[in-house]
Scaffold this active site. Structure first.
Site, PDB file in Angstrom:
ATOM      1  N   GLY A 180      32.237  54.379  81.954  1.00 27.91           N
ATOM      2  CA  GLY A 180      32.857  54.069  80.656  1.00 27.91           C
ATOM      3  C   GLY A 180      31.791  53.773  79.614  1.00 27.91           C
ATOM      4  N   LYS A 181      30.762  53.020  80.035  1.00 25.84           N
ATOM      5  CA  LYS A 181      29.675  52.691  79.122  1.00 25.84           C
ATOM      6  C   LYS A 181      28.898  53.964  78.757  1.00 25.84           C
ATOM      7  CE  LYS A 181      27.247  48.457  78.722  1.00 25.84           C
ATOM      8  NZ  LYS A 181      26.523  47.378  79.376  1.00 25.84           N
ATOM      9  N   ASN A 208      28.197  52.182  85.060  1.00 30.97           N
ATOM     10  CA  ASN A 208      29.550  52.218  84.533  1.00 30.97           C
ATOM     11  C   ASN A 208      29.787  53.496  83.699  1.00 30.97           C
ATOM     12  OD1 ASN A 208      31.819  51.835  82.965  1.00 30.97           O
ATOM     13  ND2 ASN A 208      31.374  49.682  82.513  1.00 30.97           N
ATOM     14  N   ASP A 233      37.534  40.602  74.541  1.00 30.31           N
ATOM     15  CA  ASP A 233      38.160  41.212  73.354  1.00 30.31           C
ATOM     16  C   ASP A 233      39.456  40.526  72.895  1.00 30.31           C
ATOM     17  OD1 ASP A 233      36.156  43.008  72.976  1.00 30.31           O
ATOM     18  OD2 ASP A 233      37.238  44.749  73.741  1.00 30.31           O
ATOM     19  N   PHE A 272      38.072  45.341  76.504  1.00 34.25           N
ATOM     20  CA  PHE A 272      37.734  44.741  77.793  1.00 34.25           C
ATOM     21  C   PHE A 272      37.128  43.363  77.530  1.00 34.25           C
ATOM     22  CE2 PHE A 272      33.053  44.847  77.846  1.00 34.25           C
ATOM     23  CZ  PHE A 272      32.806  45.640  76.735  1.00 34.25           C
ATOM     24  N   GLY A 273      36.780  42.689  78.620  1.00 31.71           N
ATOM     25  CA  GLY A 273      36.043  41.422  78.506  1.00 31.71           C
ATOM     26  C   GLY A 273      36.753  40.402  77.628  1.00 31.71           C
ATOM     27  N   HIS A 302      29.232  44.636  67.814  1.00 21.68           N
ATOM     28  CA  HIS A 302      27.812  44.365  68.001  1.00 21.68           C
ATOM     29  C   HIS A 302      27.087  45.612  68.503  1.00 21.68           C
ATOM     30  CE1 HIS A 302      30.449  43.658  71.301  1.00 21.68           C
ATOM     31  NE2 HIS A 302      29.504  43.408  72.182  1.00 21.68           N
ATOM     32  N   ASP A 337      22.115  45.083  76.708  1.00 20.10           N
ATOM     33  CA  ASP A 337      22.597  43.831  77.284  1.00 20.10           C
ATOM     34  C   ASP A 337      23.372  43.127  76.183  1.00 20.10           C
ATOM     35  OD1 ASP A 337      22.774  42.165  79.574  1.00 20.10           O
ATOM     36  OD2 ASP A 337      21.500  40.715  78.575  1.00 20.10           O
ATOM     37  N   SER A 338      24.528  42.611  76.530  1.00 18.59           N
ATOM     38  CA  SER A 338      25.371  42.041  75.484  1.00 18.59           C
ATOM     39  C   SER A 338      26.138  40.845  75.996  1.00 18.59           C
ATOM     40  CB  SER A 338      26.356  43.112  74.995  1.00 18.59           C
ATOM     41  OG  SER A 338      27.123  43.579  76.080  1.00 18.59           O
TER      42      SER A 338
HETATM   43  P1  IMP Z   1      26.807  43.687  79.887  1.00 18.19           P
HETATM   44  O1  IMP Z   1      26.044  43.869  78.624  1.00 18.19           O
HETATM   45  O2  IMP Z   1      27.439  44.966  80.360  1.00 18.19           O
HETATM   46  O3  IMP Z   1      26.040  42.929  80.930  1.00 18.19           O
HETATM   47  O4  IMP Z   1      28.088  42.795  79.503  1.00 18.19           O
HETATM   48  C1  IMP Z   1      28.039  41.424  79.370  1.00 18.19           C
HETATM   49  C2  IMP Z   1      29.408  40.791  79.303  1.00 18.19           C
HETATM   50  O5  IMP Z   1      29.636  40.403  77.957  1.00 18.19           O
HETATM   51  C3  IMP Z   1      30.593  41.672  79.678  1.00 18.19           C
HETATM   52  O6  IMP Z   1      30.927  41.580  81.026  1.00 18.19           O
HETATM   53  C4  IMP Z   1      31.704  41.081  78.822  1.00 18.19           C
HETATM   54  O7  IMP Z   1      32.258  39.983  79.491  1.00 18.19           O
HETATM   55  C5  IMP Z   1      30.958  40.592  77.604  1.00 18.19           C
HETATM   56  N1  IMP Z   1      31.015  41.626  76.548  1.00 18.19           N
HETATM   57  C6  IMP Z   1      30.002  42.390  76.089  1.00 18.19           C
HETATM   58  N2  IMP Z   1      30.425  43.218  75.124  1.00 18.19           N
HETATM   59  C7  IMP Z   1      31.735  42.955  74.967  1.00 18.19           C
HETATM   60  C8  IMP Z   1      32.740  43.512  74.111  1.00 18.19           C
HETATM   61  O8  IMP Z   1      32.528  44.434  73.300  1.00 18.19           O
HETATM   62  N3  IMP Z   1      33.964  42.994  74.241  1.00 18.19           N
HETATM   63  C9  IMP Z   1      34.270  42.005  75.115  1.00 18.19           C
HETATM   64  N4  IMP Z   1      33.397  41.472  75.950  1.00 18.19           N
HETATM   65  C10 IMP Z   1      32.121  41.942  75.876  1.00 18.19           C
END
Ligand code: IMP
Length: 193
Positions: A12-13, A10, A149, A146-147, A174, A67-68
């Site tokens: 953006g990341k 990604n 938020d 995103f996600g 985080h 990972d989040s």
């Molecule tokens: P990954 O760490 O890219 O696998 O993200 C895991 C999922 O957690 C993402 O698809 C989002 O749904 C959610 N997520 C992680 N960080 C955030 C954030 O900062 N805002 C909103 N959703 C988040």
């Protein structure tokens, strides 16, 4: 400059990582597209370590992975490591979470981010975990981010993550907290090399 492969496809990341790591003498690159890593760990940190290690070994370069996800107290930490797999799209995931929480009074939740850096041989050199506590609203608010938020509310700012500017979200998030822990360690790592 030492190459640091970011274990994400990604862009953006990658840009966000660049903001956190600017001035540290690393040249950040995206992982090779064909390199797919299954997130088979049962914690955020296990997944971050797994991704960093495998990308380092495959490329022969230093690698960083994160990972989040979102942990909701009343749902015993769900969706947690399954945050990305909780639905097909962001609105689907939000809808599912709001349905599962229903009218539950305890809306407390936290975002968690684990970051790991691996040496070119795959050994984990550094790890850090950041947490941001907040509350889940009953309906989305705001258009940024995103996600999850739009439903994640930070009482001290009286805003959701989706209502914050990117700079303000970075201060609270985080990911921001994890980098705050990681950066001083990273400085030591560079001087030891
Ligand atoms: P990954 O760490 O890219 O696998 O993200 C895991 C999922 O957690 C993402 O698809 C989002 O749904 C959610 N997520 C992680 N960080 C955030 C954030 O900062 N805002 C909103 N959703 C988040």
């Amino acid at each position: 400059m030492t190459v640091l492969v970011v274990a994400t496809g990604n862009p953006g990341k990658l840009r966000e990582m660049q903001t956190y790591l600017s001035g540290f003498g690393w040249e950040l690159t995206l992982k090779p597209e064909e390199l797919e890593i299954e997130e088979s760990g049962d914690t955020f940190m296990a997944n971050a370590c797994l991704k960093a290690s495998q990308v380092a070994q495959a490329t022969g370069e230093w690698a960083l992975a994160d990972d989040s996800g979102l942990e909701v107290d009343a749902l015993e930490g769900a969706p947690g490591i399954y945050s990305a797999r909780y639905g097909k799209t962001d609105p689907d995931r939000i809808e599912r979470l709001l349905n599962e929480l229903g009218n539950e009074l305890n809306r407390e939740a936290q975002f968690v981010c684990a970051i790991a850096i691996a040496r070119p041989d795959g050994a984990i050199a550094l790890q850090a975990e950041g947490v941001c506590r907040g509350e889940i609203l009953h309906a989305p608010r705001g258009t940024g981010g995103f996600g999850y938020d739009p439903i994640f509310y930070v009482p001290k700012e009286q805003m959701t993550f989706a209502e914050m500017t990117p700079e303000l979200k970075r201060q609270w998030s985080h990911r921001g907290q994890a980098f705050k822990i990681l950066l001083p360690q990273l400085q030591t790592l560079k001087t030891e090399d």
